[in-house]
Design a protein around this motif. Structure first.
Motif, PDB file in Angstrom:
ATOM      1  N   ALA A  17      -3.425   8.333   8.535  1.00  0.00           N
ATOM      2  CA  ALA A  17      -3.064   6.977   8.931  1.00  0.00           C
ATOM      3  C   ALA A  17      -4.301   6.112   9.113  1.00  0.00           C
ATOM      4  O   ALA A  17      -4.295   4.929   8.778  1.00  0.00           O
ATOM      5  CB  ALA A  17      -2.239   7.004  10.214  1.00  0.00           C
ATOM      6  N   GLN A  18      -5.379   6.689   9.604  1.00  0.00           N
ATOM      7  CA  GLN A  18      -6.603   5.919   9.833  1.00  0.00           C
ATOM      8  C   GLN A  18      -7.236   5.453   8.524  1.00  0.00           C
ATOM      9  O   GLN A  18      -8.120   4.600   8.537  1.00  0.00           O
ATOM     10  CB  GLN A  18      -7.595   6.744  10.641  1.00  0.00           C
ATOM     11  N   ASP A  19      -6.804   6.001   7.386  1.00  0.00           N
ATOM     12  CA  ASP A  19      -7.334   5.595   6.085  1.00  0.00           C
ATOM     13  C   ASP A  19      -6.720   4.279   5.601  1.00  0.00           C
ATOM     14  O   ASP A  19      -7.157   3.737   4.599  1.00  0.00           O
ATOM     15  CB  ASP A  19      -7.071   6.678   5.033  1.00  0.00           C
ATOM     16  N   PHE A  20      -5.705   3.772   6.280  1.00  0.00           N
ATOM     17  CA  PHE A  20      -5.004   2.557   5.864  1.00  0.00           C
ATOM     18  C   PHE A  20      -5.563   1.333   6.588  1.00  0.00           C
ATOM     19  O   PHE A  20      -6.013   1.431   7.725  1.00  0.00           O
ATOM     20  CB  PHE A  20      -3.505   2.685   6.143  1.00  0.00           C
ATOM     21  N   ALA A  21      -5.474   0.196   5.922  1.00  0.00           N
ATOM     22  CA  ALA A  21      -6.001  -1.064   6.459  1.00  0.00           C
ATOM     23  C   ALA A  21      -4.974  -1.716   7.380  1.00  0.00           C
ATOM     24  O   ALA A  21      -4.224  -2.594   6.969  1.00  0.00           O
ATOM     25  CB  ALA A  21      -6.365  -2.003   5.309  1.00  0.00           C
ATOM     26  N   THR A  22      -4.953  -1.279   8.628  1.00  0.00           N
ATOM     27  CA  THR A  22      -4.063  -1.910   9.598  1.00  0.00           C
ATOM     28  C   THR A  22      -4.741  -3.152  10.166  1.00  0.00           C
ATOM     29  O   THR A  22      -5.941  -3.351  10.000  1.00  0.00           O
ATOM     30  CB  THR A  22      -3.705  -0.937  10.739  1.00  0.00           C
ATOM     31  N   ARG A  23      -3.958  -3.958  10.842  1.00  0.00           N
ATOM     32  CA  ARG A  23      -4.466  -5.188  11.464  1.00  0.00           C
ATOM     33  C   ARG A  23      -4.290  -5.104  12.973  1.00  0.00           C
ATOM     34  O   ARG A  23      -3.437  -4.352  13.453  1.00  0.00           O
ATOM     35  CB  ARG A  23      -3.680  -6.394  10.942  1.00  0.00           C
ATOM     36  N   PRO A  24      -5.045  -5.917  13.704  1.00  0.00           N
ATOM     37  CA  PRO A  24      -4.802  -5.972  15.154  1.00  0.00           C
ATOM     38  C   PRO A  24      -3.338  -6.339  15.401  1.00  0.00           C
ATOM     39  O   PRO A  24      -2.785  -7.212  14.730  1.00  0.00           O
ATOM     40  CB  PRO A  24      -5.738  -7.079  15.629  1.00  0.00           C
ATOM     41  N   GLY A  25      -2.703  -5.646  16.317  1.00  0.00           N
ATOM     42  CA  GLY A  25      -1.297  -5.888  16.617  1.00  0.00           C
ATOM     43  C   GLY A  25      -0.342  -4.960  15.881  1.00  0.00           C
ATOM     44  O   GLY A  25       0.831  -4.873  16.233  1.00  0.00           O
ATOM     45  N   ASP A  26      -0.828  -4.265  14.852  1.00  0.00           N
ATOM     46  CA  ASP A  26       0.011  -3.294  14.158  1.00  0.00           C
ATOM     47  C   ASP A  26       0.202  -2.062  15.036  1.00  0.00           C
ATOM     48  O   ASP A  26      -0.738  -1.581  15.656  1.00  0.00           O
ATOM     49  CB  ASP A  26      -0.642  -2.819  12.851  1.00  0.00           C
ATOM     50  N   THR A  27       1.427  -1.567  15.089  1.00  0.00           N
ATOM     51  CA  THR A  27       1.730  -0.318  15.763  1.00  0.00           C
ATOM     52  C   THR A  27       2.153   0.681  14.694  1.00  0.00           C
ATOM     53  O   THR A  27       3.163   0.480  14.018  1.00  0.00           O
ATOM     54  CB  THR A  27       2.874  -0.493  16.784  1.00  0.00           C
ATOM     55  N   VAL A  28       1.353   1.726  14.528  1.00  0.00           N
ATOM     56  CA  VAL A  28       1.644   2.742  13.522  1.00  0.00           C
ATOM     57  C   VAL A  28       2.835   3.577  13.969  1.00  0.00           C
ATOM     58  O   VAL A  28       2.912   3.992  15.126  1.00  0.00           O
ATOM     59  CB  VAL A  28       0.406   3.646  13.304  1.00  0.00           C
ATOM     60  N   LEU A  29       3.775   3.812  13.055  1.00  0.00           N
ATOM     61  CA  LEU A  29       4.914   4.665  13.359  1.00  0.00           C
ATOM     62  C   LEU A  29       4.477   6.119  13.252  1.00  0.00           C
ATOM     63  O   LEU A  29       3.959   6.537  12.218  1.00  0.00           O
ATOM     64  CB  LEU A  29       6.054   4.426  12.368  1.00  0.00           C
ATOM     65  N   ASN A  30       4.650   6.882  14.327  1.00  0.00           N
ATOM     66  CA  ASN A  30       4.354   8.308  14.266  1.00  0.00           C
ATOM     67  C   ASN A  30       5.538   9.027  13.616  1.00  0.00           C
ATOM     68  O   ASN A  30       6.504   8.392  13.192  1.00  0.00           O
ATOM     69  CB  ASN A  30       4.024   8.864  15.655  1.00  0.00           C
ATOM     70  N   GLU A  31       5.478  10.331  13.545  1.00  0.00           N
ATOM     71  CA  GLU A  31       6.517  11.094  12.842  1.00  0.00           C
ATOM     72  C   GLU A  31       7.903  10.867  13.440  1.00  0.00           C
ATOM     73  O   GLU A  31       8.872  10.680  12.712  1.00  0.00           O
ATOM     74  CB  GLU A  31       6.162  12.583  12.862  1.00  0.00           C
ATOM     75  N   SER A  32       8.018  10.839  14.762  1.00  0.00           N
ATOM     76  CA  SER A  32       9.337  10.639  15.377  1.00  0.00           C
ATOM     77  C   SER A  32       9.832   9.208  15.174  1.00  0.00           C
ATOM     78  O   SER A  32      11.028   8.981  14.965  1.00  0.00           O
ATOM     79  CB  SER A  32       9.323  11.017  16.857  1.00  0.00           C
ATOM     80  N   ALA A  33       8.940   8.234  15.219  1.00  0.00           N
ATOM     81  CA  ALA A  33       9.340   6.848  14.954  1.00  0.00           C
ATOM     82  C   ALA A  33       9.753   6.686  13.495  1.00  0.00           C
ATOM     83  O   ALA A  33      10.682   5.930  13.192  1.00  0.00           O
ATOM     84  CB  ALA A  33       8.207   5.888  15.299  1.00  0.00           C
ATOM     85  N   MET A  34       9.065   7.386  12.580  1.00  0.00           N
ATOM     86  CA  MET A  34       9.463   7.365  11.171  1.00  0.00           C
ATOM     87  C   MET A  34      10.883   7.895  11.029  1.00  0.00           C
ATOM     88  O   MET A  34      11.699   7.326  10.306  1.00  0.00           O
ATOM     89  CB  MET A  34       8.520   8.208  10.318  1.00  0.00           C
ATOM     90  N   ALA A  35      11.188   8.978  11.725  1.00  0.00           N
ATOM     91  CA  ALA A  35      12.525   9.562  11.656  1.00  0.00           C
ATOM     92  C   ALA A  35      13.580   8.562  12.136  1.00  0.00           C
ATOM     93  O   ALA A  35      14.664   8.465  11.563  1.00  0.00           O
ATOM     94  CB  ALA A  35      12.588  10.849  12.475  1.00  0.00           C
TER      95      ALA A  35
END
Length: 118
Positions: A17-35
């Motif tokens: 996930a850290q390899d992606f260009a996120t922006r301030p304010g983005d919340t990365v979905l973890n595995e359970s949030a993806m589900a």
């Protein structure tokens, strides 16, 4: 030759996930949030394309012109989802919440907001 093998194996490691260009304010979905947010649901993009991640691991993307690409997917522990298509193409993406909506981020940093998550 051994050095080349080691280099190739390092380059072929998992996408993080850290390899992606996120922006301030983005919340990365973890595995359970993806589900909860992605698996078993259709996602319509603003161009009219629709992706679907089935609970069985099958994946489909229907293009705005009506054609469909089929494949399978896996969700990594950090929320990165990798898809392998039957036509041979593979990709890994990251889903985030940007504060207002769900957004898909591709490996090259292109952002595709989800119009409707159903």
């Amino acid at each position: 030759m051994k050095k080349l093998t080691i280099l190739v194996s390092l380059l072929a490691g998992p996408v993080l996930a850290q390899d992606f260009a996120t922006r301030p304010g983005d919340t990365v979905l973890n595995e359970s949030a993806m589900a909860a947010e992605v698996v078993g649901r259709s996602h319509e993009f603003f161009d009219g394309g629709v992706s679907f991640f089935s609970v069985s691991g099958a994946y489909s993307y229907t293009y705005p012109d009506g054609g469909t690409a089929y494949g399978s997917y896996t969700v990594q522990g950090d929320g990165v989802v990798c898809s392998d298509f039957t036509h041979g193409f593979s990709r890994c993406d990251l889903y985030v919440h940007d504060g207002t909506r769900l957004v898909l981020i591709t490996g090259d940093g292109t952002r595709f907001p989800i119009r409707e998550n159903r």
